[in-house]
Design a protein around this motif. Structure first.
Motif, mmCIF file in Angstrom:
data_model
loop_
_atom_site.group_PDB
_atom_site.id
_atom_site.type_symbol
_atom_site.label_atom_id
_atom_site.label_comp_id
_atom_site.label_asym_id
_atom_site.label_seq_id
_atom_site.Cartn_x
_atom_site.Cartn_y
_atom_site.Cartn_z
ATOM 1 N N ALA A 1 0.817 -1.213 0.000
ATOM 2 C CA ALA A 1 0.000 0.000 0.000
ATOM 3 C C ALA A 1 0.850 1.262 0.000
ATOM 4 N N VAL A 2 2.159 1.144 0.285
ATOM 5 C CA VAL A 2 3.070 2.296 0.428
ATOM 6 C C VAL A 2 2.429 3.289 1.405
ATOM 7 N N ALA A 3 2.159 2.782 2.595
ATOM 8 C CA ALA A 3 1.449 3.550 3.611
ATOM 9 C C ALA A 3 2.005 3.203 4.981
ATOM 10 N N VAL A 4 1.604 4.008 5.971
ATOM 11 C CA VAL A 4 1.946 3.718 7.352
ATOM 12 C C VAL A 4 0.654 3.600 8.150
ATOM 13 N N PHE A 5 0.585 2.591 8.998
ATOM 14 C CA PHE A 5 -0.552 2.406 9.897
ATOM 15 C C PHE A 5 -0.070 2.622 11.327
ATOM 16 N N VAL A 6 -0.941 3.152 12.165
ATOM 17 C CA VAL A 6 -0.624 3.430 13.557
ATOM 18 C C VAL A 6 -1.376 2.429 14.432
ATOM 19 N N LEU A 7 -0.634 1.722 15.289
ATOM 20 C CA LEU A 7 -1.246 0.827 16.257
ATOM 21 C C LEU A 7 -1.083 1.432 17.648
ATOM 22 N N THR A 8 -2.165 1.433 18.422
ATOM 23 C CA THR A 8 -2.095 1.935 19.795
ATOM 24 C C THR A 8 -2.644 0.875 20.744
ATOM 25 N N PRO A 9 -2.038 0.762 21.940
ATOM 26 C CA PRO A 9 -2.521 -0.227 22.901
ATOM 27 C C PRO A 9 -3.681 0.314 23.726
ATOM 28 N N GLY A 10 -4.654 -0.542 23.985
ATOM 29 C CA GLY A 10 -5.755 -0.166 24.859
ATOM 30 C C GLY A 10 -5.409 -0.437 26.310
#
Length: 341
Positions: A211-220
């Motif tokens: 996708a040539v993209a960045v995804f952000v993961l955050t912890p709950g």
């Protein structure tokens, strides 16, 4: 893997941020990624073509001496991460999809055993390839392709499966080298998550190759990660034949650097508090196929795999790469990793 290198190179960084005293530290087959032990002068290298993990003692001059023989790994072992406590090494195998855990000797850092994690299961079933978010190259059919491992501050480890669009979070069973699955994060179908940059506040930024993209993961609050947002790496539309590679944070974590192969650029994104990063600028990588990079202070070191050189950039006051200060010949460089002796 069909390149022009002889093994692992060592270099010093001088007061101007340039690479000096570049020398062959060890002759070894296809060492596509390396990582150092957190407290010992020991370097670990995956052998992508020979399907191994090797350990080396780092000498006072930067030279490497084998520490025991090679340990068997899986097909196309492409990444290794070391536990911050020095107990384990985790290897991701792109070709076979395997995630492997190696026990390390506490006194010497030598590899003493191996445990295999459970294989990944495809989170999407019966979905046609035409429905993917981004097209995959001909060499990447949909199958499990483990590609990266990241130790988390709480002792868990996150692994990325590029083929199955999946991140898996594991915990260790007591003090053993056995990984127990904690939970999974499923990415949109076909984006191809690849590498991770971990922020001090717990956020994880994941570059997605296709996708040539960045995804952000955050912890709950329960420790489970979830996708909190995403952004293209570039302001311009994705080009055919380009693939995102490595991702890193600036020292102050205000910027993200991403290398993109095919279009051969370094993309810079501004980190937005509480939101997805935003494209800030981009520059040519200076050569062909920037597979990996290392940001340090006001310098950026880019491994251009297909043009056999590392380019050293000066970073401007805004953090965007500017002048190329140095071009360092290196046979098919695939990673630029800091070490200490």
């Amino acid at each position: 893997m069909g390149g022009h290198g002889s093994g692992i190179l060592h270099a010093e960084i001088d007061e101007n941020g340039c690479l000096t005293q570049v020398a062959l530290a060890a002759t070894t087959p296809s060492p596509s990624f390396v990582a150092q032990h957190p407290s010992l002068p020991v370097l670990y290298a995956v052998g992508e073509k020979e399907e191994t993990l090797r350990a080396f003692r780092i000498g006072a001059d930067g030279g490497l001496t084998p520490l025991g023989g090679p340990a068997a790994a899986g097909a196309a072992a492409c990444h290794v991460a070391i536990d911050p406590d020095g107990r384990f090494a985790v290897v991701a195998c792109w070709g076979s999809g395997e995630v492997l855990v190696y026990a390390l000797d506490a006194a010497t850092g030598a590899i003493t055993g191996r445990t295999d994690a459970a294989p990944a299961r495809a989170p999407y079933a019966g979905v046609p390839e035409s429905d993917m978010v981004a097209p995959r190259p001909d060499y990447a059919p949909r199958m499990s392709r483990a590609h990266y491992a990241q130790f988390l501050p709480d002792g868990r480890v996150l692994t990325i499966d590029l083929g199955f669009d999946l991140a898996r979070v594991w915990r260790f069973a007591s003090a053993s080298a056995t990984l127990v699955l904690d939970h999974e994060v499923v990415f949109p179908y076909g984006v191809g998550p690849r590498h991770v940059a971990a922020a001090a506040d717990g956020r994880l930024y994941v570059s997605c190759e296709y996708a040539v993209a960045v995804f952000v993961l955050t912890p709950g609050a329960d420790g489970r990660y979830a996708i909190a947002g995403s952004s293209p790496l570039r302001a311009a539309p994705r080009e055919a034949g380009e693939y995102a590679a490595h991702l890193s944070l600036s020292d102050d974590e205000s910027l993200l650097y991403a290398t993109v192969r095919g279009s051969n650029i370094v993309a810079v994104l501004a980190v937005v508090e509480g939101g997805a990063p935003q494209p800030l600028g981009e520059v040519p990588s200076g050569a062909d196929w920037p597979r990996h990079h290392y940001a340090r202070g006001d310098r950026l070191y880019v491994a251009n795999q297909l043009s056999d050189e590392v380019t050293v950039f000066a970073l401007g006051a805004d953090g965007v790469p500017g002048e190329i200060l140095q071009r360092v010949p290196a046979g098919s460089p695939t990673a630029v990793v800091p070490t200490s002796r």
